[in-house]
Write an enzyme that holds these catalytic residues in place. Structure first.
Site, PDB file in Angstrom:
ATOM      1  N   LYS A 185       0.842  -1.206   0.000  1.00 20.58           N
ATOM      2  CA  LYS A 185       0.000   0.000   0.000  1.00 20.58           C
ATOM      3  C   LYS A 185       0.874   1.252   0.000  1.00 20.58           C
ATOM      4  CE  LYS A 185      -1.865   2.807   2.849  1.00 20.58           C
ATOM      5  NZ  LYS A 185      -1.802   4.060   2.055  1.00 20.58           N
TER       6      LYS A 185
ATOM      7  N   GLY B 146       7.140   4.748   8.093  1.00 20.70           N
ATOM      8  CA  GLY B 146       6.293   5.937   8.242  1.00 20.70           C
ATOM      9  C   GLY B 146       6.447   6.524   9.625  1.00 20.70           C
ATOM     10  N   SER B 147       5.363   7.104  10.137  1.00 21.59           N
ATOM     11  CA  SER B 147       5.460   7.825  11.405  1.00 21.59           C
ATOM     12  C   SER B 147       5.510   6.867  12.592  1.00 21.59           C
ATOM     13  CB  SER B 147       4.265   8.772  11.543  1.00 21.59           C
ATOM     14  OG  SER B 147       3.072   8.023  11.563  1.00 21.59           O
ATOM     15  N   THR B 148       6.093   7.331  13.671  1.00 21.23           N
ATOM     16  CA  THR B 148       6.194   6.524  14.887  1.00 21.23           C
ATOM     17  C   THR B 148       4.808   6.245  15.475  1.00 21.23           C
ATOM     18  OG1 THR B 148       8.411   7.350  15.301  1.00 21.23           O
ATOM     19  CG2 THR B 148       7.256   6.463  17.192  1.00 21.23           C
TER      20      THR B 148
ATOM     21  N   GLY C 208       3.352   3.503  13.505  1.00 20.84           N
ATOM     22  CA  GLY C 208       4.202   2.332  13.759  1.00 20.84           C
ATOM     23  C   GLY C 208       3.830   1.646  15.064  1.00 20.84           C
TER      24      GLY C 208
ATOM     25  N   GLU D  78      10.179   0.896  10.319  1.00 16.03           N
ATOM     26  CA  GLU D  78      11.193   1.906  10.045  1.00 16.03           C
ATOM     27  C   GLU D  78      10.500   3.235  10.221  1.00 16.03           C
ATOM     28  OE1 GLU D  78      13.070   4.531   8.763  1.00 16.03           O
ATOM     29  OE2 GLU D  78      13.113   3.763   6.720  1.00 16.03           O
TER      30      GLU D  78
ATOM     31  N   CYS E  76      13.685  10.342   6.665  1.00 13.16           N
ATOM     32  CA  CYS E  76      13.612   9.862   8.053  1.00 13.16           C
ATOM     33  C   CYS E  76      14.955   9.992   8.757  1.00 13.16           C
ATOM     34  CB  CYS E  76      13.110   8.431   8.084  1.00 13.16           C
ATOM     35  SG  CYS E  76      13.933   7.377   6.898  1.00 13.16           S
TER      36      CYS E  76
ATOM     37  N   GLU F 282      10.562  15.423  15.266  1.00 14.59           N
ATOM     38  CA  GLU F 282      10.872  15.322  13.839  1.00 14.59           C
ATOM     39  C   GLU F 282      10.020  16.322  13.070  1.00 14.59           C
ATOM     40  OE1 GLU F 282       9.582  11.725  11.765  1.00 14.59           O
ATOM     41  OE2 GLU F 282      11.532  11.700  10.765  1.00 14.59           O
TER      42      GLU F 282
END
Ligand code: NAD
Ligand code: MN
Length: 493
Positions: free
Chosen positions: A197, A249-251, A254, A271, A305, A403
């Site tokens: 995706k 992607g984003s934490t 995640g 990641e 990232c 970030e």
């Protein structure tokens, strides 16, 4: 005697170097509407909730195409397709699997200009980056893992690697095609099938990759590509028939996915974000370091990232570094991403620009000093943020901790190597770090003390398919790339 009173020539970098526009002229066909890629055919979504959404060019806000939104029923069809394709694909002779990967790699090379242009149009990154960085790495990724397909037992001596099964892979918008290749190539090499995706703002190149899969006659169902927003990703992650979840992607997301994987006891690799430190010592080659700092934070508008977003400079050289950084910053050209001279392209989306602007505001409110000295003219339409940096930054400032994912650098200083390490490691993240020093022994010593998955020494943002990449702490776990990257896609007995 006559005197001339000519005005002094303007020698500022931007004024002295006017570049004629050099736009990429190759035409790339874009269909008005794109469907889902399931079982090697482009099929309209079947879910009741399905619809089409626009993907735009963030540099001019023009709509490029309509993209299908996969609902739960479509996710189910795609997972079933991957499931059905698995037995045959995993039993295929590894040398045959390798041939498919080699063919994909070669076809990517042949179509690389088209893919680079499309990547730039859909995502906003400069053509010189998509053409010279993203696409070569994408092809290399497939070549590299093609080579492993029939050598897996040598990667895991004494053990028997077997495929994990059906892999759900969710990727972000900052390196759309590169992230697709990082996920798909090792999965296929190890004999797995895939449902990918892409991110909602950048689906076009993944769908072009789907065309390539068809061109090389990859068996139907081995790779399926379903487009849509976060809810599509969520439905995919929650599907009971997936064996492995891979996410970049984003934490925040995640962590949600880690919870899902833990409950179902399926494999997961994450990641996530970063706030990577770049350390310049007083014995460094400063001009070289400045290039590394520029590459570290302004590459891909800072949508990276592992961006070197926290710059730590040894106190004695701080004024010199700032002066040189500022000078170099002024030479960066922001503008049309399809122009071959452009250094800084468009911010990927309106929401991302809003996020960056909020950070700029918070940095100023909390007392840091913003330097927006780049003189580029912001184009009339599209989403833009000038490359910039903050000085007088305290470690407690939001811009030093979170970030930003934009072309914004936080400059701080340190006195001793010990202090540099303490401050560099003072973050919930641990993806990458950079060290600039002339002393080899010092570099080796410091590199072991930095809690980061990748430590670049006298360089930054260098990638290679053979080199593992990944983080510690809130930057995620497991490695992608290299021999380590195979581990995500095999069970070992
Ligand atoms: P995101 O994590 O929301 O999106 C990444 C991918 O996950 C996209 O494909 C998205 O559709 C999908 N997704 C979103 N919600 C999901 C859910 N609940 N379940 C499953 N999949 C879901 O990232 P974003 O909103 O696009 O960006 C937000 C921030 O994330 C950025 O500002 C940046 O800090 C960070 N980010 C990091 C990376 C990276 O490479 N590590 C990449 C993109 C964004
Ligand atoms: Mn787009």
């Amino acid at each position: 005697m006559t005197t001339t009173t000519a005005t002094k020539p303007d020698t500022s970098t931007t004024a002295a170097w006017p570049y004629a526009p050099a736009p990429e002229k190759t035409e790339v066909e874009i269909a008005p509407r794109y469907h889902l890629f399931i079982n090697n055919s482009f099929t309209p979504p079947k879910s009741k909730k399905s619809r089409y959404f626009n993907t735009i060019n963030p540099a001019n806000e023009n709509t490029l195409a309509e993209i299908a939104q996969a609902g739960p029923a479509d996710v189910n069809i795609a997972v079933e397709a991957a499931h059905a394709a698995l037995p045959k694909w995993k039993r295929l002779k590894p040398t045959e699997r390798a041939k498919y990967l080699f063919r994909i790699a070669r076809r990517i090379q042949e179509r690389s200009r088209e893919l680079a242009i499309l990547e730039t149009m859909d995502g906003g990154k400069p053509i010189k980056e998509s053409r010279d960085v993203d696409l070569p790495l994408v092809a290399q990724q497939f070549f590299y893992y093609a080579g492993w397909a029939d050598k897996l037992k040598f990667a895991f001596p004494g053990l028997s690697p077997t495929p994990v099964g059906v892999c759900a892979q969710i990727i972000p918008w900052n390196f759309p095609l590169l992230m697709a290749s990082w996920k798909i190539a090792p999965a296929l090499a190890c004999g797995n099938t895939v449902i990918l995706k892409p991110a909602e703002t950048t689906s076009l190149t993944a769908l072009r990759l789907a065309e390539i899969f068809r061109e090389v006659d990859l068996p139907p169902g081995v790779v399926n590509i379903i487009t849509g927003p976060g809810s599509t990703g969520e439905a995919l992650a929650n599907h009971p028939k997936i064996d492995k979840l891979a996410f970049t992607g984003s934490t925040v997301v995640g962590k949600q996915l880690a919870r899902i994987a833990a409950q179902r006891n399926i494999k997961i690799s994450l990641e996530l974000g970063g706030k990577s430190p770049n350390l310049i010592f007083d014995d460094a080659s400063i001009d070289q370091a400045i290039e590394g700092v520029i590459a570290g934070i302004y590459f891909n508008q800072g949508h990276v990232c592992c961006a070197g977003s926290r710059l730590f400079v040894q106190e004695s050289i701080l004024p010199e570094v700032i002066a040189k950084l500022d000078h170099r910053l002024k030479s960066l050209r922001l503008g049309n991403p399809l122009d071959k001279n452009t250094d800084i392209g468009a911010i990927n989306s309106k929401p991302q620009l809003k996020t960056i602007n909020q950070y700029l505001k918070s940095g100023r409110n909390e007392g840091a000093i913003l330097h927006e000295t780049n003189g580029s003219i912001i184009p009339p339409k599209g989403y833009w943020c000038k490359p910039c940096y903050f000085t007088e930054v305290q470690p407690s400032h939001t811009i030093a901790r979170e970030e930003i994912f934009g072309p914004v650098l936080a400059v701080m200083s340190f006195r001793t190597p010990e202090e540099a390490i303490t401050r560099a490691n003072n973050t919930p993240y641990g993806l990458a770090a950079g060290i600039w020093s002339d002393k080899g022994a010092k570099i080796f010593n410091l590199a072991t003390k930095l809690k980061a998955g990748v430590v670049w020494c006298n360089t930054y943002n260098k990638f290679d398919a053979a080199s593992p990449f990944g983080g510690y702490k809130e930057s995620g776990f497991h490695r992608e790339g290299g021999i380590h990257g195979l581990r995500n896609y095999v069970n070992l007995t």
